[in-house]
Design a protein around this motif. Structure first.
Motif, PDB file in Angstrom:
ATOM      1  N   UNK A  56       5.451 -25.539 -11.370  1.00 37.36           N
ATOM      2  CA  UNK A  56       5.021 -26.309 -12.540  1.00 37.36           C
ATOM      3  C   UNK A  56       5.906 -25.985 -13.741  1.00 37.36           C
ATOM      4  N   UNK A  57       6.214 -24.694 -13.901  1.00 32.76           N
ATOM      5  CA  UNK A  57       7.063 -24.292 -15.024  1.00 32.76           C
ATOM      6  C   UNK A  57       8.434 -24.948 -14.928  1.00 32.76           C
ATOM      7  N   UNK A  58       9.017 -24.924 -13.725  1.00 31.04           N
ATOM      8  CA  UNK A  58      10.345 -25.519 -13.534  1.00 31.04           C
ATOM      9  C   UNK A  58      10.283 -27.014 -13.821  1.00 31.04           C
ATOM     10  N   UNK A  92     -13.322 -32.165  -8.477  1.00 32.80           N
ATOM     11  CA  UNK A  92     -12.378 -33.126  -7.887  1.00 32.80           C
ATOM     12  C   UNK A  92     -11.585 -32.500  -6.735  1.00 32.80           C
ATOM     13  N   UNK A  93     -10.983 -31.328  -6.936  1.00 30.94           N
ATOM     14  CA  UNK A  93     -10.283 -30.682  -5.821  1.00 30.94           C
ATOM     15  C   UNK A  93     -11.223 -30.303  -4.678  1.00 30.94           C
ATOM     16  N   UNK A  94     -12.448 -29.895  -5.014  1.00 31.61           N
ATOM     17  CA  UNK A  94     -13.409 -29.574  -3.962  1.00 31.61           C
ATOM     18  C   UNK A  94     -13.607 -30.772  -3.045  1.00 31.61           C
ATOM     19  N   UNK A 106      -4.440 -23.038 -15.674  1.00 34.11           N
ATOM     20  CA  UNK A 106      -3.221 -23.852 -15.839  1.00 34.11           C
ATOM     21  C   UNK A 106      -3.546 -25.331 -15.681  1.00 34.11           C
ATOM     22  N   UNK A 107      -4.344 -25.666 -14.658  1.00 34.81           N
ATOM     23  CA  UNK A 107      -4.638 -27.088 -14.448  1.00 34.81           C
ATOM     24  C   UNK A 107      -5.461 -27.652 -15.605  1.00 34.81           C
ATOM     25  N   UNK A 120      -3.616 -31.691  -8.034  1.00 32.51           N
ATOM     26  CA  UNK A 120      -2.978 -31.033  -6.893  1.00 32.51           C
ATOM     27  C   UNK A 120      -2.979 -29.515  -7.082  1.00 32.51           C
ATOM     28  N   UNK A 121      -2.696 -29.056  -8.308  1.00 33.10           N
ATOM     29  CA  UNK A 121      -2.790 -27.613  -8.567  1.00 33.10           C
ATOM     30  C   UNK A 121      -4.199 -27.140  -8.224  1.00 33.10           C
TER      31      UNK A 121
END
Lengths: 398, 299
Positions: B161-163, B47-49, B28-29, B204-205
């Motif tokens: 995310x969908x909302x 990056x998230x790591x 998704x990300x 962030x995801x």
């Protein structure tokens, strides 16, 4: 008139060059360096004469490229006679790597796509080489190398067929997945690949008997073998570069560049996009496999840890820094690779870092990653592009 | 109780669901960034790591798990935003390989710097929930409090995310600036800011995914923790279609379950090989992804 004369003179000069080489080889009787010097000198004169012919580049492009390759090989091999074993060993790995880099450079320069899995394709060649030699030790080296190349091409076809048909980053992503998967593939076939410890070659690559005296340094067998394998690698690399230079300039090569620049236009003039793209990818995989097979030959063994995802990333960094899409970029990248370990340990000692520390062990990644980003942002054609730019400025000034 | 919940098939499905949610989130990300900026972010794992390492550095100041997670998310917002502003922004409109190469370079640098600062040994993070599977009549079912936490968080993030994209004005603007940046700009949408926001969101995801992965008792946090997961995430995104967020999520979950079956019935090594084979076959059959409509390209 002038063109006609060139047409007649070019092949003659080439014949002279070859005859001079053969004569020098036959008369190999005095000291090693003396013979090397005489051969190198003869060959260099022949090549320079050939290259200096007027209009050679346009009338006999293949001859001109052959002469250039021969001259470069001549100089490189001559130099190796005066270097110590460890420098020669580095040069040999650099030559093997430059073949891999050339394949990637071609893929990008020709089709605008990129592979993140060339380390794994190298591994395909490296293991094919080791496995085949262990089962059929009597096969001549050239044949084994060709088998390794064929294996690389085959795997390239398998992965390239679905990915190259698509626009977008599919090839990059898929080759990344392949690079990550490769170590698992190796350990799935433990009985063939030797598991974690890898494979040894049954015999060391040594000079054929008629050349043995020429490479014999008189000091130690190790020096002799290293010198031979270095020159062998350099010659293989030279042949690979020669073929690639011709491919770049051929009809197929032009078709590929048109695809990179404008794929719609390419389709309109009747070039088959999928077929050409797959072909470019197969060539790049085959070159990677050749480089890997050569590396097995140089190290006399192959270990699965070498062919991790990190290697693919190193390959990408080297060719981007050298100049992606160019032939000279692959040479520059190979030279950087040959001496990068030495350079980084030099930096470590100069800056007083703890060589066992975290930072020193990561210096390689930080430097290469950083250079990769900076090159792509500020000089997308790398060192080769920068040199070309500099050269054209010098020429326009005079 | 009936042995249904402890049967081999159900155990595999439940076990695979955990990984599947993780793959779905990575996919998704990737899709979020691909759709909005046309960049396949190869540093989407790194990056998230890095943000997770930064956030959990607070552990040495005696902060608990949840404050650290909040710190990770803040670090992720910063890293995502700065990356778009300083690095990616220079690459829009360049040839396709430029952003790929730059993001691969960023991946190397982040992993090397993380290993230089925090060493490449696995670092075990405190886990808020137990990783020991629940038992049913003496047999383990493939669910533990921790895996429920993983699955629930994953589903929550995906729903959020969908909302956001479907039902809010911000989501509409994000979609508009992805589909037609010029038109959106004319209509007063601050496209530049929204692209930054898209990268922050996607990072962030990724951070939440990484926190889930690395606070698992059995993995821990390493600089390379996301490499393999990124590969599976990409495979899921490509199978589902890089254009389709829903496709990416579904493909990710199915891939996770398929992997669990392969692990159980074949072996661990075969997992990524089969996944690669699945990708090859699916690209052969439906090049643009299983869940997307085919579109014509205009010149």
């Amino acid at each position: 008139m002038r063109l006609d004369r060139t047409r007649r003179r070019a092949p003659i000069a080439m014949v002279v060059a070859v005859v001079a080489t053969v004569l020098s080889l036959v008369s190999a009787a005095t000291t090693r360096e003396g013979v090397a010097l005489s051969i190198a000198f003869d060959l260099a004169i022949a090549c320079v004469t050939t290259l200096s012919l007027p209009d050679l580049k346009s009338s006999h492009p293949v001859v001109s490229r052959a002469a250039l390759t021969l001259l470069a090989l001549d100089v490189a091999i001559f130099i190796t006679f005066f270097l110590n074993s460890s420098t020669n060993f580095n040069l040999a790995t650099g030559a093997a790597m430059s073949i891999v880099l050339l394949g990637l450079s071609f893929l990008t320069g020709a089709s605008g796509q990129i592979s993140l899995g060339n380390g794994a394709f190298m591994g395909v060649g490296a293991f094919a080489m080791a496995i085949w030699s262990n089962h059929h030790a009597t096969t001549p080296i050239f044949l084994t190398l060709l088998i390794a190349v064929a294996c690389g091409a085959l795997v390239g076809l398998l992965l390239g067929l679905p990915a190259t048909r698509l626009r977008g980053p599919y090839l990059a992503g898929m080759t990344l997945a392949f690079a990550v998967a490769f170590t698992f593939i190796l350990s799935s076939f433990n009985s063939w690949t030797g598991g974690d410890s890898g494979l040894q070659l049954p015999t060391e690559a040594t000079a054929p008997r008629w050349l043995d005296g020429f490479f014999h340094a008189g000091t130690s067998p190790l020096t002799t073998t290293t010198l031979y394998i270095t020159d062998f690698s350099i010659i293989v690399a030279g042949v690979a570069f020669f073929f690639m230079a011709n491919l770049f300039a051929s009809r197929t090569g032009r078709a590929m560049r048109l695809i990179r620049d404008n794929d719609v236009a390419a389709e309109l003039v009747g070039i088959s996009l999928p077929r050409t793209r797959v072909a470019a990818f197969i060539v790049s995989s085959a070159y990677a496999a050749l480089g890997g097979a050569l590396l097995t030959l140089i190290n006399n063994s192959v270990s699965p840890q070498t062919y991790s995802f990190a290697l693919s990333v190193t390959i990408l960094s080297l060719i981007v820094i050298g100049g992606i899409g160019t032939i000279s970029g692959a040479v520059i990248g190979g030279i950087i690779y040959a001496f990068s370990t030495n350079a980084i340990s030099w930096i470590t000692t100069q800056t007083g870092l703890n060589p066992q520390g975290n930072f020193a062990s990561q210096l390689n990644g930080i430097i290469f990653g950083g250079l990769l980003i900076l090159t792509m942002l500020f000089a997308p054609l790398g060192i080769a592009g920068a040199l070309r730019h500099l050269w054209s400025r010098i020429r326009s000034r005079t | 109780m009936d042995p249904f919940l402890t049967s081999r098939i159900v155990t595999d499905v439940l076990g695979g669901l955990t990984n599947g949610v993780i793959y779905g989130m990575v996919a998704l990300s990737l899709v979020l960034i691909w759709r909005s900026t046309g960049v396949l972010n190869f540093a989407q794992g790194a990056m998230p790591m890095f943000a997770t390492y930064v956030g959990f550095a607070l552990l040495s100041y005696h902060f608990g798990y949840w404050p650290c997670v909040v710190a990770c998310i803040i670090a992720g917002l910063l890293i995502g935003g700065l990356t778009e502003r300083l690095l990616v922004r220079r690459l829009y409109g360049k040839p396709e390989i430029n952003p790929i190469v730059v993001m691969v370079g960023f991946l190397i640098v982040l992993e090397a710097v993380a290993a230089a600062i925090w060493s490449s040994f696995p670092r075990s993070l405190p886990s808020p929930f137990s990783s020991i599977d629940w038992q049913l009549a003496g047999k383990p079912i493939a669910l533990s409090p921790f895996t429920v936490y993983e699955i629930a968080t994953g589903l929550l993030v995906m729903t959020a995310v969908a909302v956001l994209f479907r039902f809010t004005k911000l989501g509409l603007q994000l979609r508009a600036s992805a589909v037609a940046p010029e038109v959106s700009r004319l209509l007063g949408v601050r496209v530049g800011r929204l692209l930054t926001l898209g990268w922050m969101l996607s990072t962030v995801v990724g951070v939440i995914t990484t926190v889930l992965v690395s606070s698992n008792f059995f993995t821990g946090l390493t600089p390379q923790v996301m490499d393999g997961i990124f590969a599976f995430g990409f495979i899921a995104a490509a199978i589902g279609g890089l254009e389709s967020p829903v496709g990416a999520i579904i493909a990710g979950i199915l891939l996770g379950i398929a992997n669990q079956f392969v692990t159980d019935f074949v072996n661990q090594n075969a997992v990524i090989i089969i996944a690669l084979a699945l990708l090859i076959v699916s690209l052969m059959i439906r090049p643009s992804g299983v869940f997307t409509k085919r579109t014509e390209r205009r010149v």
